[in-house]
Write an enzyme that holds these catalytic residues in place. Structure first.
Site, mmCIF file in Angstrom:
data_model
loop_
_atom_site.group_PDB
_atom_site.id
_atom_site.type_symbol
_atom_site.label_atom_id
_atom_site.label_comp_id
_atom_site.label_asym_id
_atom_site.label_seq_id
_atom_site.Cartn_x
_atom_site.Cartn_y
_atom_site.Cartn_z
ATOM 1 C CB SER A 145 -0.509 -0.317 1.322
ATOM 2 O OG SER A 145 -1.448 1.362 1.588
ATOM 3 C CE1 TYR A 158 -3.485 -1.793 5.185
ATOM 4 C CE2 TYR A 158 -3.402 -0.198 4.671
ATOM 5 C CZ TYR A 158 -3.973 -1.102 4.732
ATOM 6 O OH TYR A 158 -3.916 -1.546 3.088
HETATM 7 P P1 NDP Z 1 -10.919 -6.953 0.404
HETATM 8 O O1 NDP Z 1 -11.552 -6.660 1.679
HETATM 9 O O2 NDP Z 1 -11.994 -5.818 -1.464
HETATM 10 O O3 NDP Z 1 -10.883 -8.315 -0.283
HETATM 11 C C1 NDP Z 1 -10.417 -9.100 0.188
HETATM 12 C C2 NDP Z 1 -9.778 -10.404 -0.732
HETATM 13 O O4 NDP Z 1 -9.038 -11.520 0.927
HETATM 14 C C3 NDP Z 1 -11.337 -11.306 -0.116
HETATM 15 O O5 NDP Z 1 -11.558 -12.271 -0.786
HETATM 16 C C4 NDP Z 1 -11.036 -12.254 1.104
HETATM 17 O O6 NDP Z 1 -12.089 -13.207 1.116
HETATM 18 C C5 NDP Z 1 -9.951 -12.757 1.639
HETATM 19 N N1 NDP Z 1 -9.228 -12.124 2.562
HETATM 20 C C6 NDP Z 1 -9.206 -11.456 3.864
HETATM 21 N N2 NDP Z 1 -9.039 -11.895 5.041
HETATM 22 C C7 NDP Z 1 -8.609 -13.146 4.504
HETATM 23 C C8 NDP Z 1 -8.177 -14.001 5.405
HETATM 24 N N3 NDP Z 1 -7.529 -14.164 6.556
HETATM 25 N N4 NDP Z 1 -7.547 -15.364 4.997
HETATM 26 C C9 NDP Z 1 -8.334 -15.616 3.796
HETATM 27 N N5 NDP Z 1 -8.762 -14.680 2.467
HETATM 28 C C10 NDP Z 1 -8.641 -13.510 3.198
HETATM 29 O O7 NDP Z 1 -9.692 -5.766 -0.214
HETATM 30 P P2 NDP Z 1 -8.922 -5.554 -0.351
HETATM 31 O O8 NDP Z 1 -8.642 -6.170 -2.264
HETATM 32 O O9 NDP Z 1 -9.026 -4.019 -0.911
HETATM 33 O O10 NDP Z 1 -7.348 -5.381 -0.712
HETATM 34 C C11 NDP Z 1 -6.623 -6.656 -0.975
HETATM 35 C C12 NDP Z 1 -5.533 -6.006 -0.787
HETATM 36 O O11 NDP Z 1 -4.795 -4.729 -1.187
HETATM 37 C C13 NDP Z 1 -4.815 -6.260 1.025
HETATM 38 O O12 NDP Z 1 -3.605 -6.452 1.074
HETATM 39 C C14 NDP Z 1 -5.278 -4.353 0.590
HETATM 40 O O13 NDP Z 1 -4.440 -3.951 2.372
HETATM 41 C C15 NDP Z 1 -4.571 -4.234 -0.109
HETATM 42 N N6 NDP Z 1 -4.565 -2.523 -0.003
HETATM 43 C C16 NDP Z 1 -6.111 -2.168 -0.832
HETATM 44 C C17 NDP Z 1 -6.696 -0.677 -0.782
HETATM 45 C C18 NDP Z 1 -7.045 -0.082 -1.347
HETATM 46 O O14 NDP Z 1 -7.639 0.687 -1.194
HETATM 47 N N7 NDP Z 1 -8.306 -1.342 -1.784
HETATM 48 C C19 NDP Z 1 -5.306 0.222 -0.658
HETATM 49 C C20 NDP Z 1 -4.032 -0.773 -0.474
HETATM 50 C C21 NDP Z 1 -3.684 -1.429 -0.780
HETATM 51 P P3 NDP Z 1 -12.692 -13.269 2.861
HETATM 52 O O15 NDP Z 1 -13.060 -12.194 3.412
HETATM 53 O O16 NDP Z 1 -14.298 -14.033 3.020
HETATM 54 O O17 NDP Z 1 -11.708 -14.392 3.921
#
Ligand code: NDP
Length: 256
Positions: A145, A158
């Site tokens: 990020s 974070y």
């Molecule tokens: P979302 O919450 O929209 O999606 C997260 C995905 O990961 C889902 O499929 C969720 O499914 C899965 N997930 C979450 N926690 C776990 C876990 N403990 N074990 C297995 N699967 C998991 O997140 P984003 O797409 O926004 O974020 C993805 C990455 O991008 C993260 O690392 C975030 O920090 C990073 N990021 C996001 C930004 C943003 O603005 N959106 C900006 C910068 C970085 P489920 O909940 O069913 O497990």
């Protein structure tokens, strides 16, 4: 040409049912990779797999909580049996956010963010190393990020997990170059996903974000997945140890 194709390669993408991970699964599969993904919600995973099958993508999936050490081990064992002990691509995408003032962070929140964002990515790299090495050409991508590069009000813990991921990419790039494994980090600014749908809660925040972003919009998951895929292609074969922002110019905007 094959420089721009992932045909014949295998990939593991953590957290592929929503947001950035979902877009990465589709991007890699669209370029010809066989992809395995995971999430915690079994029903949502099953729905995604059905949808991908309909689109003609070679995607499999299993339930795994990436913050659990034994579940990480089971996921890699499963991926190894699916892919014959060889893995070309590991995308450490799972991550979550708790944004609150440092003085209000609890020990439990600290531990949860560290294990979900940082320890999981670190351990998946350790577990996947023999598979990546066996493939002959490996690529690891961390979904970090801009919060790991500059202070953005996302909370210090974070930010620390994301900054550590960027350094991990530099160290592993140097350690594992001998195994022909490249390691890079992508650093998105605000991307429209389920993670941020309840943020920004403060009124006027969206306008504030856009006014600080030269390209005058927030990002889409596809803005990130294209870079992740690029870093995994043979075309990127001399790029390793880098952190690349996908941020509409946010981190280079000083003053207008
Ligand atoms: P979302 O919450 O929209 O999606 C997260 C995905 O990961 C889902 O499929 C969720 O499914 C899965 N997930 C979450 N926690 C776990 C876990 N403990 N074990 C297995 N699967 C998991 O997140 P984003 O797409 O926004 O974020 C993805 C990455 O991008 C993260 O690392 C975030 O920090 C990073 N990021 C996001 C930004 C943003 O603005 N959106 C900006 C910068 C970085 P489920 O909940 O069913 O497990």
């Amino acid at each position: 040409s094959s420089r721009w194709s992932l045909h014949g390669t295998t990939a593991l993408v953590t957290g592929g049912t929503r947001g950035i991970g979902h877009a990465v699964v589709e991007e890699l599969a669209g370029l010809g990779a066989k992809v395995h993904t995971c999430s915690r919600n079994e029903a949502e995973l099953a729905e995604c797999l059905k949808d991908w099958e309909g689109k003609g993508f070679a995607v499999t999936g299993s339930v795994c909580d990436a913050s659990s050490r034994p579940q990480r081990e089971a996921l890699i064992t499963h991926a190894s049996s699916l892919f014959d002990g060889k893995l070309n691509i590991l995308v450490n995408n799972v991550g979550t956010i708790i944004s609150k003032p440092t003085t209000e962070h609890t020990a439990e929140e600290y531990a949860m963010l560290m294990s979900t964002n940082l320890e999981s990515a670190y351990h998946f790299c350790q577990l996947a190393h023999p598979l990546l090495k066996a493939s002959g050409a490996g690529s690891i991508v961390f979904v970090s990020s801009v919060a790991g590069l500059v202070s953005v009000g996302s909370g210090s813990v974070y930010g620390a997990t994301k900054g550590a991921m960027n350094q991990l990419a530099r160290n592993l790039a140097c350690e594992w170059a001998v195994d022909n494994i490249r390691v890079n980090s992508v650093a998105p600014w605000v991307i429209k996903t389920s993670l941020v749908e309840h943020y920004p809660s403060e009124p006027g925040m969206v306008n504030k974000i856009i006014s600080r972003t030269p390209l005058r919009r927030v990002g889409e998951p596809e803005d990130v997945s294209s870079l992740v895929a690029y870093l995994c292609l043979p075309a990127a074969s001399y790029i390793t140890g880098q952190t690349i922002s996908v941020d509409g110019g946010f981190t280079v905007f000083g003053f207008a």
